[in-house]
Write a protein that holds these residues in place. Structure first.
Motif, mmCIF file in Angstrom:
data_model
loop_
_atom_site.group_PDB
_atom_site.id
_atom_site.type_symbol
_atom_site.label_atom_id
_atom_site.label_comp_id
_atom_site.label_asym_id
_atom_site.label_seq_id
_atom_site.Cartn_x
_atom_site.Cartn_y
_atom_site.Cartn_z
ATOM 1 N N PRO A 11 0.826 -1.226 0.000
ATOM 2 C CA PRO A 11 0.000 0.000 0.000
ATOM 3 C C PRO A 11 0.853 1.266 0.000
ATOM 4 N N GLY A 12 1.951 1.261 0.753
ATOM 5 C CA GLY A 12 2.850 2.415 0.794
ATOM 6 C C GLY A 12 3.568 2.629 -0.525
ATOM 7 N N GLY A 13 3.960 1.519 -1.166
ATOM 8 C CA GLY A 13 4.629 1.608 -2.464
ATOM 9 C C GLY A 13 3.702 2.172 -3.519
ATOM 10 N N LEU A 14 2.447 1.761 -3.460
ATOM 11 C CA LEU A 14 1.428 2.268 -4.377
ATOM 12 C C LEU A 14 1.265 3.780 -4.203
ATOM 13 N N LYS A 15 1.254 4.216 -2.956
ATOM 14 C CA LYS A 15 1.114 5.645 -2.648
ATOM 15 C C LYS A 15 2.321 6.432 -3.164
ATOM 16 N N LYS A 16 3.526 5.861 -3.017
ATOM 17 C CA LYS A 16 4.743 6.541 -3.486
ATOM 18 C C LYS A 16 4.710 6.754 -4.998
ATOM 19 N N LEU A 17 4.196 5.771 -5.731
ATOM 20 C CA LEU A 17 4.183 5.868 -7.190
ATOM 21 C C LEU A 17 3.037 6.713 -7.718
ATOM 22 N N GLY A 18 1.908 6.658 -7.057
ATOM 23 C CA GLY A 18 0.757 7.421 -7.527
ATOM 24 C C GLY A 18 0.398 7.052 -8.957
ATOM 25 N N ASN A 19 0.310 8.066 -9.831
ATOM 26 C CA ASN A 19 -0.105 7.797 -11.210
ATOM 27 C C ASN A 19 0.996 7.152 -12.052
ATOM 28 N N LEU A 20 2.159 6.897 -11.470
ATOM 29 C CA LEU A 20 3.239 6.227 -12.198
ATOM 30 C C LEU A 20 3.211 4.714 -11.981
ATOM 31 N N VAL A 21 2.122 4.214 -11.397
ATOM 32 C CA VAL A 21 2.006 2.792 -11.074
ATOM 33 C C VAL A 21 2.177 1.911 -12.315
ATOM 34 N N ILE A 22 1.840 2.434 -13.478
ATOM 35 C CA ILE A 22 1.988 1.651 -14.708
ATOM 36 C C ILE A 22 3.456 1.334 -15.021
ATOM 37 N N LEU A 23 4.386 2.043 -14.376
ATOM 38 C CA LEU A 23 5.817 1.834 -14.612
ATOM 39 C C LEU A 23 6.432 0.838 -13.632
ATOM 40 N N LYS A 24 5.630 0.242 -12.755
ATOM 41 C CA LYS A 24 6.147 -0.560 -11.638
ATOM 42 C C LYS A 24 7.043 -1.717 -12.061
ATOM 43 N N ASP A 25 6.840 -2.270 -13.244
ATOM 44 C CA ASP A 25 7.634 -3.416 -13.688
ATOM 45 C C ASP A 25 8.791 -3.039 -14.611
ATOM 46 N N SER A 26 9.051 -1.741 -14.729
ATOM 47 C CA SER A 26 10.141 -1.258 -15.586
ATOM 48 C C SER A 26 11.394 -0.994 -14.758
ATOM 49 N N ASP A 48 23.631 -0.103 -6.979
ATOM 50 C CA ASP A 48 22.874 -1.359 -6.908
ATOM 51 C C ASP A 48 21.374 -1.154 -7.094
ATOM 52 N N TYR A 49 20.926 0.076 -7.168
ATOM 53 C CA TYR A 49 19.507 0.360 -7.398
ATOM 54 C C TYR A 49 19.209 0.657 -8.871
ATOM 55 N N GLN A 50 20.230 0.897 -9.670
ATOM 56 C CA GLN A 50 20.011 1.311 -11.061
ATOM 57 C C GLN A 50 19.290 0.265 -11.896
ATOM 58 N N ASN A 51 19.419 -1.000 -11.538
ATOM 59 C CA ASN A 51 18.772 -2.058 -12.320
ATOM 60 C C ASN A 51 17.570 -2.677 -11.609
ATOM 61 N N LEU A 52 17.080 -2.013 -10.574
ATOM 62 C CA LEU A 52 15.873 -2.496 -9.897
ATOM 63 C C LEU A 52 14.637 -1.973 -10.608
ATOM 64 N N LYS A 53 13.537 -2.662 -10.388
ATOM 65 C CA LYS A 53 12.269 -2.216 -10.965
ATOM 66 C C LYS A 53 11.702 -1.081 -10.131
ATOM 67 N N VAL A 54 10.956 -0.218 -10.787
ATOM 68 C CA VAL A 54 10.357 0.947 -10.143
ATOM 69 C C VAL A 54 9.516 0.522 -8.936
ATOM 70 N N GLY A 55 8.729 -0.530 -9.083
ATOM 71 C CA GLY A 55 7.878 -1.007 -7.988
ATOM 72 C C GLY A 55 8.671 -1.477 -6.782
ATOM 73 N N GLU A 56 9.802 -2.135 -7.027
ATOM 74 C CA GLU A 56 10.647 -2.587 -5.921
ATOM 75 C C GLU A 56 11.188 -1.384 -5.142
ATOM 76 N N LEU A 57 11.595 -0.359 -5.857
ATOM 77 C CA LEU A 57 12.106 0.848 -5.205
ATOM 78 C C LEU A 57 10.998 1.584 -4.457
ATOM 79 N N ALA A 58 9.790 1.602 -5.015
ATOM 80 C CA ALA A 58 8.662 2.254 -4.335
ATOM 81 C C ALA A 58 8.364 1.539 -3.019
ATOM 82 N N ASN A 59 8.417 0.207 -3.031
ATOM 83 C CA ASN A 59 8.192 -0.553 -1.801
ATOM 84 C C ASN A 59 9.279 -0.253 -0.773
#
Length: 88
Positions: A11-26, A48-59
Motif C-alpha cells: 500500500p505504501g509503495g502504491l502511494k509513493k508511485l501514484g499515477n506512475l504505477v503503470i511503470l512498476k515493472d520497468s 545497486d539500485y540502477q537495475n531495480l524495478k520501479v515497484g521494488e524501489l517504491a516498496n
C-alpha cells in the motif's frame, strides 16, 4: 492481464508511485532515460539500485529507505524536465 502481475506493490509503495504505477515493472534507469532524464540523473542513483524495478524501489521507499525515496524523486523529476522542453 492481472494488474498485480510482476512487482507486488505494498500500500505504501502504491502511494509513493501514484499515477506512475503503470511503470512498476520497468527498470528505473531505463524509465528515467525514456522520460527525458540524462545519464547524470541515472548516476545519482545508488549503483545497486540502477537495475531495480520501479515497484521494488517504491516498496523500499515506503519502508523508509532514503536512497529508494531519492530514486523515485529523480524518476518524477525526469518527466518535469521532459515536459519543460516540450517533448511530451
Amino acid at each position: 492481464m492481472d494488474e498485480q502481475e510482476g512487482v507486488k506493490l505494498s500500500p505504501g509503495g502504491l502511494k509513493k508511485l501514484g499515477n506512475l504505477v503503470i511503470l512498476k515493472d520497468s527498470i528505473i534507469a531505463d524509465v528515467i532515460r525514456e522520460r527525458g532524464g540524462g545519464q547524470g540523473q541515472v548516476n545519482q542513483l545508488r549503483t545497486d539500485y540502477q537495475n531495480l524495478k520501479v515497484g521494488e524501489l517504491a516498496n523500499l521507499a515506503s519502508l523508509g529507505d532514503a536512497d529508494a525515496e531519492t530514486a523515485i524523486k529523480i524518476l518524477k523529476q525526469a518527466k518535469k524536465k521532459y515536459e519543460k522542453y516540450g517533448r511530451k
